[in-house]
Write a protein that holds these residues in place. Structure first.
Motif, PDB file in Angstrom:
ATOM      1  N   LEU A 159       0.856  -1.189   0.000  1.00 49.00           N
ATOM      2  CA  LEU A 159       0.000   0.000   0.000  1.00 49.00           C
ATOM      3  C   LEU A 159       0.888   1.234   0.000  1.00 49.00           C
ATOM      4  CD1 LEU A 159      -2.785  -0.962   2.587  1.00 49.00           C
ATOM      5  CD2 LEU A 159      -2.634  -1.509   0.148  1.00 49.00           C
ATOM      6  N   GLN A 160       0.638   2.153  -0.914  1.00 49.97           N
ATOM      7  CA  GLN A 160       1.478   3.333  -1.089  1.00 49.97           C
ATOM      8  C   GLN A 160       0.722   4.606  -0.720  1.00 49.97           C
ATOM      9  OE1 GLN A 160       4.327   2.266  -4.773  1.00 49.97           O
ATOM     10  NE2 GLN A 160       2.251   2.755  -5.410  1.00 49.97           N
ATOM     11  N   GLY A 161       1.496   5.662  -0.424  1.00 52.16           N
ATOM     12  CA  GLY A 161       0.913   6.984  -0.198  1.00 52.16           C
ATOM     13  C   GLY A 161      -0.169   6.990   0.856  1.00 52.16           C
ATOM     14  N   MET A 162       0.052   6.286   1.980  1.00 53.93           N
ATOM     15  CA  MET A 162      -1.014   6.081   2.958  1.00 53.93           C
ATOM     16  C   MET A 162      -1.383   7.333   3.742  1.00 53.93           C
ATOM     17  SD  MET A 162      -0.457   2.221   4.398  1.00 53.93           S
ATOM     18  CE  MET A 162      -2.153   2.197   5.003  1.00 53.93           C
ATOM     19  N   ARG A 163      -0.570   8.364   3.669  1.00 55.83           N
ATOM     20  CA  ARG A 163      -0.921   9.601   4.372  1.00 55.83           C
ATOM     21  C   ARG A 163      -2.224  10.184   3.835  1.00 55.83           C
ATOM     22  NH1 ARG A 163       3.877  13.707   5.845  1.00 55.83           N
ATOM     23  NH2 ARG A 163       2.037  14.618   6.862  1.00 55.83           N
ATOM     24  N   ARG A 164      -2.543   9.907   2.588  1.00 58.36           N
ATOM     25  CA  ARG A 164      -3.745  10.492   1.984  1.00 58.36           C
ATOM     26  C   ARG A 164      -5.029   9.818   2.457  1.00 58.36           C
ATOM     27  NH1 ARG A 164      -4.590   9.439  -2.615  1.00 58.36           N
ATOM     28  NH2 ARG A 164      -2.985   7.938  -3.128  1.00 58.36           N
ATOM     29  N   TYR A 165      -4.944   8.545   2.899  1.00 57.78           N
ATOM     30  CA  TYR A 165      -6.185   7.850   3.213  1.00 57.78           C
ATOM     31  C   TYR A 165      -6.153   7.078   4.525  1.00 57.78           C
ATOM     32  CZ  TYR A 165      -3.607   3.980   0.980  1.00 57.78           C
ATOM     33  OH  TYR A 165      -2.646   3.053   0.632  1.00 57.78           O
ATOM     34  N   TRP A 166      -5.091   7.201   5.320  1.00 60.04           N
ATOM     35  CA  TRP A 166      -5.050   6.527   6.618  1.00 60.04           C
ATOM     36  C   TRP A 166      -4.592   7.538   7.660  1.00 60.04           C
ATOM     37  CZ3 TRP A 166      -7.611   2.437   7.731  1.00 60.04           C
ATOM     38  CH2 TRP A 166      -7.382   1.753   8.934  1.00 60.04           C
ATOM     39  N   ALA A 167      -5.561   8.164   8.328  1.00 61.74           N
ATOM     40  CA  ALA A 167      -5.298   9.295   9.210  1.00 61.74           C
ATOM     41  C   ALA A 167      -4.285   9.002  10.326  1.00 61.74           C
ATOM     42  CB  ALA A 167      -6.608   9.804   9.806  1.00 61.74           C
ATOM     43  N   PRO A 168      -4.314   7.835  10.970  1.00 59.49           N
ATOM     44  CA  PRO A 168      -3.331   7.598  12.043  1.00 59.49           C
ATOM     45  C   PRO A 168      -1.883   7.705  11.573  1.00 59.49           C
ATOM     46  CG  PRO A 168      -5.118   6.022  12.210  1.00 59.49           C
ATOM     47  CD  PRO A 168      -5.315   6.743  10.914  1.00 59.49           C
ATOM     48  N   LEU A 169      -1.584   7.159  10.374  1.00 56.22           N
ATOM     49  CA  LEU A 169      -0.218   7.275   9.864  1.00 56.22           C
ATOM     50  C   LEU A 169       0.084   8.697   9.408  1.00 56.22           C
ATOM     51  CD1 LEU A 169       0.416   3.971   7.845  1.00 56.22           C
ATOM     52  CD2 LEU A 169       1.318   4.627  10.091  1.00 56.22           C
ATOM     53  N   ASP A 170      -0.914   9.399   8.903  1.00 57.46           N
ATOM     54  CA  ASP A 170      -0.720  10.798   8.531  1.00 57.46           C
ATOM     55  C   ASP A 170      -0.338  11.624   9.757  1.00 57.46           C
ATOM     56  OD1 ASP A 170      -0.825  13.162   6.848  1.00 57.46           O
ATOM     57  OD2 ASP A 170      -2.722  13.621   7.840  1.00 57.46           O
ATOM     58  N   GLY A 171      -1.035  11.383  10.865  1.00 55.33           N
ATOM     59  CA  GLY A 171      -0.703  12.109  12.093  1.00 55.33           C
ATOM     60  C   GLY A 171       0.705  11.806  12.571  1.00 55.33           C
ATOM     61  N   LEU A 172       1.105  10.555  12.493  1.00 56.62           N
ATOM     62  CA  LEU A 172       2.468  10.174  12.882  1.00 56.62           C
ATOM     63  C   LEU A 172       3.494  10.884  12.005  1.00 56.62           C
ATOM     64  CD1 LEU A 172       4.333   8.067  14.507  1.00 56.62           C
ATOM     65  CD2 LEU A 172       4.218   6.748  12.388  1.00 56.62           C
ATOM     66  N   CYS A 173       3.261  10.873  10.697  1.00 59.21           N
ATOM     67  CA  CYS A 173       4.222  11.486   9.772  1.00 59.21           C
ATOM     68  C   CYS A 173       4.295  12.998   9.945  1.00 59.21           C
ATOM     69  CB  CYS A 173       3.855  11.137   8.329  1.00 59.21           C
ATOM     70  SG  CYS A 173       4.196   9.427   7.870  1.00 59.21           S
ATOM     71  N   ARG A 174       3.167  13.639  10.259  1.00 61.51           N
ATOM     72  CA  ARG A 174       3.198  15.088  10.474  1.00 61.51           C
ATOM     73  C   ARG A 174       4.085  15.437  11.659  1.00 61.51           C
ATOM     74  NH1 ARG A 174      -1.336  16.704  12.192  1.00 61.51           N
ATOM     75  NH2 ARG A 174      -2.733  14.945  11.821  1.00 61.51           N
ATOM     76  N   ARG A 175       4.005  14.635  12.706  1.00 64.44           N
ATOM     77  CA  ARG A 175       4.870  14.874  13.868  1.00 64.44           C
ATOM     78  C   ARG A 175       6.331  14.607  13.529  1.00 64.44           C
ATOM     79  NH1 ARG A 175       1.908  11.188  18.184  1.00 64.44           N
ATOM     80  NH2 ARG A 175       3.803  11.608  19.398  1.00 64.44           N
ATOM     81  N   LEU A 176       6.567  13.555  12.755  1.00 66.01           N
ATOM     82  CA  LEU A 176       7.943  13.223  12.378  1.00 66.01           C
ATOM     83  C   LEU A 176       8.523  14.274  11.433  1.00 66.01           C
ATOM     84  CD1 LEU A 176      10.176  11.115  12.746  1.00 66.01           C
ATOM     85  CD2 LEU A 176       9.235   9.880  10.777  1.00 66.01           C
ATOM     86  N   ASP A 177       7.696  14.831  10.547  1.00 70.59           N
ATOM     87  CA  ASP A 177       8.149  15.901   9.654  1.00 70.59           C
ATOM     88  C   ASP A 177       8.759  17.053  10.447  1.00 70.59           C
ATOM     89  OD1 ASP A 177       7.209  14.464   7.525  1.00 70.59           O
ATOM     90  OD2 ASP A 177       5.453  15.715   7.158  1.00 70.59           O
ATOM     91  N   GLN A 178       8.069  17.449  11.500  1.00 71.59           N
ATOM     92  CA  GLN A 178       8.533  18.566  12.315  1.00 71.59           C
ATOM     93  C   GLN A 178       9.854  18.241  12.999  1.00 71.59           C
ATOM     94  OE1 GLN A 178       7.248  21.535  12.591  1.00 71.59           O
ATOM     95  NE2 GLN A 178       5.185  21.372  11.753  1.00 71.59           N
ATOM     96  N   GLU A 179      10.007  17.010  13.464  1.00 75.24           N
ATOM     97  CA  GLU A 179      11.226  16.637  14.184  1.00 75.24           C
ATOM     98  C   GLU A 179      12.423  16.482  13.252  1.00 75.24           C
ATOM     99  OE1 GLU A 179      10.651  13.336  16.862  1.00 75.24           O
ATOM    100  OE2 GLU A 179       8.563  13.924  17.236  1.00 75.24           O
ATOM    101  N   LEU A 180      12.187  15.943  12.051  1.00 74.59           N
ATOM    102  CA  LEU A 180      13.283  15.746  11.099  1.00 74.59           C
ATOM    103  C   LEU A 180      13.593  17.015  10.308  1.00 74.59           C
ATOM    104  CD1 LEU A 180      12.415  12.259   9.527  1.00 74.59           C
ATOM    105  CD2 LEU A 180      14.317  12.765  11.065  1.00 74.59           C
ATOM    106  N   GLY A 181      12.584  17.880  10.128  1.00 78.46           N
ATOM    107  CA  GLY A 181      12.759  19.001   9.208  1.00 78.46           C
ATOM    108  C   GLY A 181      12.745  18.517   7.771  1.00 78.46           C
ATOM    109  N   GLN A 182      12.003  17.415   7.529  1.00 80.41           N
ATOM    110  CA  GLN A 182      11.900  16.814   6.211  1.00 80.41           C
ATOM    111  C   GLN A 182      10.442  16.428   5.977  1.00 80.41           C
ATOM    112  OE1 GLN A 182      14.506  16.613   4.192  1.00 80.41           O
ATOM    113  NE2 GLN A 182      16.244  16.855   5.593  1.00 80.41           N
TER     114      GLN A 182
END
Length: 373
Positions: A159-182
């Protein structure tokens, strides 16, 4: 109804094969169809319905994935493979039942789904179909029965691009984006027991491989001395890049810098892992290219001297480098600082937009519906 459909489609039971795991031989795994074994998913004790509605606890995400962040940043980030057994809780965000329910819903479409078997990408028409919806024909609908049939033959479901359709992983990635600066993206890999999906290869992105259910055996090479600038084109990998073997269990994370050769095989049970990858990385190359573009502008596109094939190499190089060598240190530092500020501002703006979209999307829809009423 979903559970009944899973049973009918065959997704609830996988047929697995004994596989000879040898990623060093031409990058292809040799398999045998002998010893067919039935592996019922219902026998797993770790399945918890509704896991996708869970949230990870508050706090730094990166530390839950890699352990000590300072050590990871100094010794591994962008340079070395890093294994952490910090027991992340990503399995609370996406489990095997969640993946099966997504597929069985009949609403998944290309290109959100891929499938691979023994190192070969399966053509999309083997697991998708078109459907007539009123006067329109919808292409690329994922067909659960076809997916089940391919997985019964040992295929891996991706399964690809799961941020668009699986909210729990989107929330995780948004937090990780801020910490990595990526900017990150997430995908999931569901592999039947003792089967292999992708061939021995490298990825053109840094990846955090997070094991969520089952176990998976990995072989990985040394991180490359020179980061590749192009994606991997399937072919013959290095004969022996110094592979290391490791088994990932639920809660383990394997960080792979881009360009690191790797391959994985599920153990004696169905295996699910989530890969969080860094997309469009903000790198030193990004800064230098932006700074030089600002300072030199159109001169970067000036053609080389006429007849440069016959000119001394030193003369040609001096002509090319003269605009750069004429730059003063303050000019270059100022341009680099400006490029960094702009790049960081763009990232922060994107992060803010993603956060606003995630938090207000449903509220805006409800407001629009109520306004119509």
């Amino acid at each position: 109804r979903i559970r009944a459909r899973l049973h009918r489609s065959g997704l609830i039971t996988f047929v697995t094969r004994k596989t000879q795991f040898n990623p060093l031989r031409d990058g292809v795994v040799v398999s045998s169809s002998a010893d067919v074994i039935q592996k019922p998913l219902s026998g797993r004790t770790s399945v918890r319905p509704g896991m996708g509605s869970a949230e990870m606890s508050a706090g730094p995400v990166l530390a839950t994935l890699v352990g000590d962040v300072a050590t990871f940043s100094e010794s591994a980030w962008g340079r070395e493979v890093h294994l952490a057994t910090t027991k992340h809780r990503i399995m609370d965000l996406l489990g095997i039942d969640d993946v099966l329910n997504l597929v069985a819903s009949g609403g998944m479409r290309l290109p959100d789904v891929r499938m691979m078997n023994d190192g070969e990408l399966i053509p999309a028409e083997h697991f998708s179909r078109s459907a007539q919806l009123g006067r329109n024909v919808t292409e690329g609908l994922i067909e659960p029965d076809l997916v089940a049939g391919l997985m019964s033959e040992g295929a891996t479901l991706i399964l690809q691009g799961m941020r668009r359709y699986w909210a729990p992983l989107d929330g995780l990635c948004r937090r990780l984006d801020q910490e990595l600066g990526q900017t990150t993206q997430a995908g999931a890999f569901l592999t039947p027991a003792e089967c292999v999906g992708a061939p021995n290869h490298y990825d053109y992105f840094d990846a955090f491989v997070c094991q969520t259910e089952g176990t998976k055996h990995w072989l990985y090479g040394c991180a490359p001395g020179v980061v590749p600038l192009q994606p991997w084109r399937h072919g013959t990998p290095p004969a022996d890049p110094g592979f290391t073997a490791v088994t990932l269990r639920p809660g383990d994370t394997l960080y792979l810098p881009r360009g690191t050769f790797h391959q994985a095989q599920a153990a004696e049970e169905v295996s699910l892992h989530v890969t969080i990858r860094v997309v469009q990385p903000f790198t030193f190359r990004t800064l230098l290219e932006a700074a030089l573009e600002h300072l030199l502008g159109p001169s970067l596109e000036h053609p080389l001297p006429v007849g440069h094939f016959t000119l001394p190499i030193d003369d040609v190089v001096e002509t090319i480098l003269s605009p750069i060598l004429n730059l003063t240190t303050p000019e270059l530092l100022d341009s680099l600082s400006m490029a960094f500020r702009r790049g960081r501002d763009d990232l922060e703006r994107n992060f803010d937009q993603e956060t606003a979209r995630a938090s207000s999307g449903i509220a805006l829809l409800l407001q629009a519906i109520r306004s119509v009423g």
